[in-house]
Write an enzyme that holds these catalytic residues in place. Structure first.
Site, PDB file in Angstrom:
ATOM      1  CB  THR A 215      10.606  19.887  57.101  1.00 33.08           C
ATOM      2  OG1 THR A 215      10.291  20.370  58.400  1.00 33.08           O
ATOM      3  CG2 THR A 215      12.094  19.687  56.960  1.00 33.08           C
TER       4      THR A 215
ATOM      5  CB  CYS B 266      15.319  21.201  64.070  1.00 30.61           C
ATOM      6  SG  CYS B 266      14.323  21.894  65.395  1.00 30.61           S
TER       7      CYS B 266
ATOM      8  CG  HIS C 216      11.546  19.418  61.627  1.00 30.26           C
ATOM      9  ND1 HIS C 216      11.259  20.530  60.858  1.00 30.26           N
ATOM     10  CD2 HIS C 216      12.221  19.881  62.698  1.00 30.26           C
ATOM     11  CE1 HIS C 216      11.745  21.617  61.465  1.00 30.26           C
ATOM     12  NE2 HIS C 216      12.315  21.246  62.582  1.00 30.26           N
TER      13      HIS C 216
END
Lengths: 176, 204
Positions: free
Chosen positions: A38, A44, A61
């Site tokens: 990711t 995040c 994620h």
């Protein structure tokens, strides 16, 4: 949505050691040999689960701590409270034994500078706290983490070894 | 109100943005004391995930400037410039030859924030005088890092993550130099009605 996720898992099983991209508010599960990645985690948080016997890995994620504020939501992978249980289900479906899971997390940075007081500088920290709380609630022990700070991160999980790779711009790769 | 692409409201919003960005280019030209042209090739209305999918390389280094819109209409404006573009802009602003600034230091960061102030201030003035609404921008917030990380964090921290984002890819031209910028407007839900009302598109 479920069908789509199933398809993702099927295709990742066929991909044979290829890199599988996990987007924002996204979750993918794959068996070895493959590399789940990711890109660009800011505030995040990325959560990697690994089951070393069956060699199944999952990468999630999440964007926000809590889905409760958003009653109409349809995307479980967007939130810590819905995303982690969702990934557990997908891991079990892929043959992982949930008693053997290794958990590693990364992200939750605070990247901005400036003086606007309405700007929620602590959103990364809130995401980290929420992820830790959900893991604890589900009885999952955190094995390693690379969280906080002020840099964006790219996170990768090698499903052959369970090793998690963290890349930030301008510094060397870190393995956790 | 539900906004979808291609409807009258989307067209109005795009037109407002074109005028706002045109005014921003003029302000930039005044600042640089050089002619600046602008192309507004593409606008769309998408959610955060949709925008993240639009970036070619989410890990690319970029400058991200975030300003909160206050007043009669509330929301957030975000400017994103690639590393190459922001360094060019800084050289232009400093009156230096392009290529002089190699990395973003403290001075460069202040210059970048000032560029954000000028662009957004003139953007909002244009919309304000067209609609008769009062608009202000907050002080800018700034990040220089992976574009995906900086942009998503900026949207999340501004609290407008549950709304559709008006996204415009913009090209500024100054002589032979091209500066590629991304411009994002995140209007708070409900505030759009006020904007359309003032333009006579919505019955009061």
């Amino acid at each position: 949505m479920q069908a789509l996720k199933r398809q993702n898992i099927e295709s990742s099983r066929r991909s044979n050691g290829q890199e599988i991209h996990v987007g924002i508010s996204d979750c993918k599960v794959a068996r070895q040999p493959s590399h789940l990645v990711t890109v660009a985690l800011g505030s995040c948080v990325g959560i990697a689960l690994y089951e070393p016997v069956m060699k199944v890995g999952g990468l999630l994620h999440i964007m926000l701590p809590n889905s409760k504020q958003f009653p109409g939501t349809v995307k479980p992978a967007k939130f810590a409270d819905t995303g982690i249980p969702f990934m557990l289900l997908e891991m079990r479906r892929a043959g992982a034994r949930l008693s053997h899971l290794q958990v590693k997390i990364a992200g939750g940075a605070q990247m901005f500078s400036g003086r606007n007081n309405n700007f929620q500088l602590n959103i990364g920290e809130r995401n980290i706290q929420a992820v830790r709380a959900v893991l604890k609630q589900l009885g999952l022990n955190l094995l390693a983490e690379d969280v906080g700070g002020n840099r964006g991160r790219t996170m990768g999980l090698d499903t052959s070894t369970g090793q998690v790779m963290i890349r930030t711009l301008g510094s060397s790769v870190r393995l956790i | 109100m539900l906004l979808e692409e291609n409807d009258m409201y989307f067209d109005a919003l795009q037109e407002l943005s074109n005028i706002g960005l045109g005014n921003a280019a003029t302000a930039l030209a005044d600042l640089l004391n050089k002619k600046v042209e602008i192309a507004v090739p593409e606008a769309c209305f998408v959610d955060l995930e949709g925008i993240m999918a639009k970036f070619d390389d989410l890990g690319e280094l970029a400058a991200c400037i975030n300003l909160e819109v206050q007043g009669d209409v509330r929301g957030t404006i975000v400017f994103v410039f690639t590393q190459k573009s922001i360094l060019k802009l800084i050289d232009m602003l400093m009156g230096q030859e392009i290529g002089t600034t190699m990395e973003l230091d403290f001075m460069g960061e202040s210059a970048a924030m000032e560029i954000g102030n000028i662009l957004s201030g003139s953007f909002m003035n244009a919309i304000g005088s067209m609609t008769g609404l009062l608009l202000n921008a907050s002080v800018p917030m700034f990040a220089f890092d992976m574009v995906g990380a900086a942009f998503s964090s900026s949207v999340l921290a501004s609290g407008h993550y549950d709304e559709k984002i008006l996204s415009i890819d913009t090209m500024f031209y100054q002589a032979q130099e091209q500066i590629m910028g991304h411009f994002f407007l995140l209007p708070e839900v409900g505030c759009l009605d006020k904007l359309f009302e003032s333009l006579g598109l919505l019955a009061c």
